[in-house]
Design a protein around this motif. Structure first.
Motif, PDB file in Angstrom:
ATOM      1  N   SER A 189       0.821  -1.211   0.000  1.00  0.00           N
ATOM      2  CA  SER A 189       0.000   0.000   0.000  1.00  0.00           C
ATOM      3  C   SER A 189       0.857   1.264   0.000  1.00  0.00           C
ATOM      4  O   SER A 189       0.543   2.224  -0.710  1.00  0.00           O
ATOM      5  CB  SER A 189      -0.986   0.000   1.169  1.00  0.00           C
ATOM      6  N   VAL A 190       1.944   1.281   0.770  1.00  0.00           N
ATOM      7  CA  VAL A 190       2.833   2.456   0.773  1.00  0.00           C
ATOM      8  C   VAL A 190       3.505   2.611  -0.584  1.00  0.00           C
ATOM      9  O   VAL A 190       3.519   3.703  -1.162  1.00  0.00           O
ATOM     10  CB  VAL A 190       3.879   2.362   1.909  1.00  0.00           C
ATOM     11  N   TYR A 191       4.039   1.516  -1.122  1.00  0.00           N
ATOM     12  CA  TYR A 191       4.757   1.585  -2.395  1.00  0.00           C
ATOM     13  C   TYR A 191       3.843   2.060  -3.531  1.00  0.00           C
ATOM     14  O   TYR A 191       4.171   3.003  -4.248  1.00  0.00           O
ATOM     15  CB  TYR A 191       5.370   0.227  -2.756  1.00  0.00           C
ATOM     16  N   TRP A 192       2.700   1.410  -3.697  1.00  0.00           N
ATOM     17  CA  TRP A 192       1.825   1.754  -4.824  1.00  0.00           C
ATOM     18  C   TRP A 192       1.201   3.132  -4.652  1.00  0.00           C
ATOM     19  O   TRP A 192       1.004   3.851  -5.637  1.00  0.00           O
ATOM     20  CB  TRP A 192       0.766   0.669  -5.043  1.00  0.00           C
ATOM     21  N   SER A 193       0.897   3.528  -3.419  1.00  0.00           N
ATOM     22  CA  SER A 193       0.373   4.883  -3.199  1.00  0.00           C
ATOM     23  C   SER A 193       1.394   5.937  -3.601  1.00  0.00           C
ATOM     24  O   SER A 193       1.063   6.905  -4.299  1.00  0.00           O
ATOM     25  CB  SER A 193      -0.002   5.086  -1.728  1.00  0.00           C
ATOM     26  N   LEU A 194       2.633   5.751  -3.157  1.00  0.00           N
ATOM     27  CA  LEU A 194       3.677   6.711  -3.530  1.00  0.00           C
ATOM     28  C   LEU A 194       3.965   6.671  -5.026  1.00  0.00           C
ATOM     29  O   LEU A 194       4.173   7.716  -5.647  1.00  0.00           O
ATOM     30  CB  LEU A 194       4.957   6.451  -2.734  1.00  0.00           C
ATOM     31  N   LEU A 195       3.982   5.491  -5.610  1.00  0.00           N
ATOM     32  CA  LEU A 195       4.262   5.377  -7.042  1.00  0.00           C
ATOM     33  C   LEU A 195       3.204   6.097  -7.872  1.00  0.00           C
ATOM     34  O   LEU A 195       3.526   6.776  -8.848  1.00  0.00           O
ATOM     35  CB  LEU A 195       4.338   3.902  -7.457  1.00  0.00           C
ATOM     36  N   ILE A 196       1.956   5.994  -7.468  1.00  0.00           N
ATOM     37  CA  ILE A 196       0.861   6.620  -8.220  1.00  0.00           C
ATOM     38  C   ILE A 196       0.763   8.115  -7.938  1.00  0.00           C
ATOM     39  O   ILE A 196       0.638   8.917  -8.861  1.00  0.00           O
ATOM     40  CB  ILE A 196      -0.474   5.912  -7.901  1.00  0.00           C
ATOM     41  N   PHE A 197       0.825   8.504  -6.657  1.00  0.00           N
ATOM     42  CA  PHE A 197       0.549   9.892  -6.299  1.00  0.00           C
ATOM     43  C   PHE A 197       1.785  10.781  -6.123  1.00  0.00           C
ATOM     44  O   PHE A 197       1.681  11.993  -6.242  1.00  0.00           O
ATOM     45  CB  PHE A 197      -0.301   9.951  -5.023  1.00  0.00           C
ATOM     46  N   ALA A 198       2.938  10.193  -5.824  1.00  0.00           N
ATOM     47  CA  ALA A 198       4.160  10.986  -5.614  1.00  0.00           C
ATOM     48  C   ALA A 198       5.380  10.159  -6.024  1.00  0.00           C
ATOM     49  O   ALA A 198       6.191   9.777  -5.182  1.00  0.00           O
ATOM     50  CB  ALA A 198       4.260  11.427  -4.172  1.00  0.00           C
ATOM     51  N   PRO A 199       5.512   9.855  -7.316  1.00  0.00           N
ATOM     52  CA  PRO A 199       6.586   8.959  -7.753  1.00  0.00           C
ATOM     53  C   PRO A 199       7.998   9.446  -7.400  1.00  0.00           C
ATOM     54  O   PRO A 199       8.887   8.626  -7.182  1.00  0.00           O
ATOM     55  CB  PRO A 199       6.400   8.853  -9.262  1.00  0.00           C
ATOM     56  N   SER A 200       8.184  10.737  -7.279  1.00  0.00           N
ATOM     57  CA  SER A 200       9.522  11.238  -6.949  1.00  0.00           C
ATOM     58  C   SER A 200       9.928  10.872  -5.519  1.00  0.00           C
ATOM     59  O   SER A 200      11.106  10.938  -5.176  1.00  0.00           O
ATOM     60  CB  SER A 200       9.585  12.751  -7.135  1.00  0.00           C
ATOM     61  N   LEU A 201       8.965  10.472  -4.685  1.00  0.00           N
ATOM     62  CA  LEU A 201       9.290  10.076  -3.314  1.00  0.00           C
ATOM     63  C   LEU A 201       9.687   8.612  -3.193  1.00  0.00           C
ATOM     64  O   LEU A 201      10.209   8.202  -2.155  1.00  0.00           O
ATOM     65  CB  LEU A 201       8.100  10.358  -2.389  1.00  0.00           C
ATOM     66  N   ILE A 202       9.453   7.822  -4.238  1.00  0.00           N
ATOM     67  CA  ILE A 202       9.773   6.395  -4.159  1.00  0.00           C
ATOM     68  C   ILE A 202      10.753   5.952  -5.246  1.00  0.00           C
ATOM     69  O   ILE A 202      11.497   4.999  -5.055  1.00  0.00           O
ATOM     70  CB  ILE A 202       8.483   5.540  -4.183  1.00  0.00           C
ATOM     71  N   LEU A 203      10.778   6.637  -6.378  1.00  0.00           N
ATOM     72  CA  LEU A 203      11.674   6.258  -7.473  1.00  0.00           C
ATOM     73  C   LEU A 203      12.967   7.067  -7.405  1.00  0.00           C
ATOM     74  O   LEU A 203      12.965   8.243  -7.046  1.00  0.00           O
ATOM     75  CB  LEU A 203      10.990   6.482  -8.826  1.00  0.00           C
ATOM     76  N   ILE A 204      14.049   6.417  -7.772  1.00  0.00           N
ATOM     77  CA  ILE A 204      15.367   7.051  -7.720  1.00  0.00           C
ATOM     78  C   ILE A 204      15.528   7.976  -8.923  1.00  0.00           C
ATOM     79  O   ILE A 204      15.289   7.571 -10.063  1.00  0.00           O
ATOM     80  CB  ILE A 204      16.471   5.977  -7.705  1.00  0.00           C
ATOM     81  N   PRO A 205      15.966   9.231  -8.684  1.00  0.00           N
ATOM     82  CA  PRO A 205      16.166  10.147  -9.819  1.00  0.00           C
ATOM     83  C   PRO A 205      17.405   9.762 -10.635  1.00  0.00           C
ATOM     84  O   PRO A 205      18.401   9.292 -10.096  1.00  0.00           O
ATOM     85  CB  PRO A 205      16.367  11.513  -9.148  1.00  0.00           C
ATOM     86  N   ILE A 206      17.297   9.927 -11.942  1.00  0.00           N
ATOM     87  CA  ILE A 206      18.416   9.675 -12.858  1.00  0.00           C
ATOM     88  C   ILE A 206      18.450  10.786 -13.896  1.00  0.00           C
ATOM     89  O   ILE A 206      17.475  11.511 -14.075  1.00  0.00           O
ATOM     90  CB  ILE A 206      18.305   8.313 -13.576  1.00  0.00           C
TER      91      ILE A 206
END
Length: 140
Positions: free
Chosen positions: A12-29
């Motif tokens: 639930s934490v992962y998918w919520s962040l991925l959908i609503f705030a991807p910059s908080l869970i995905l690594i910037p490149i």
């Protein structure tokens, strides 16, 4: 029984962040563009890999719970919260330890947070984990 709530919290934490705030869970490149300047982006996993890592474990634990999990004894009900709290403390400690050694957190939302904020995140996650555990024990 203890790991089903953990799987639910992680998913639930992962998918919520991925959908609503991807910059908080995905690594910037940095992505090379046709121009000479790089374009900032986020490192995304292939969909099947993402589903295998962040959804399939929860679904398999849910199926195991629904199909095979026997009712907990009163002794098990008393021990399970201790296991949940111990796991949460060890996991938070491991995150902090590896971040100190590597100079970054695995999850960008923790990098953007101060220590008091991270501690609050760990406590809220643990409370959520315990709440899901209570729901599961009442369903069983």
């Amino acid at each position: 029984m203890v790991f089903l709530p953990m799987g639910f919290v992680v998913s639930s934490v992962y998918w919520s962040l991925l959908i609503f705030a991807p910059s908080l869970i995905l690594i910037p490149i940095e992505i090379s563009s046709t121009s000479s300047s790089p374009v900032p982006g986020l490192m995304k996993l292939p969909l099947l890999t993402d589903l295998a890592m962040h959804l399939a474990p929860f679904l398999s634990l849910l199926a195991d719970f629904v199909l095979f999990e026997p009712k907990f004894s009163s002794r098990q009900m008393a021990i399970a919260p201790i296991i949940i709290i111990a796991y949460a403390v060890v996991y938070a400690g491991a995150l902090e330890y590896f971040a100190a050694r590597n100079d970054f957190f695995l999850y960008p939302f923790l990098d953007a947070s101060s220590l008091p904020t991270r501690l609050a995140i760990y406590v809220v996650d643990d409370d959520f984990l315990y709440f899901v555990y209570l729901l599961c024990t009442n369903v069983d």
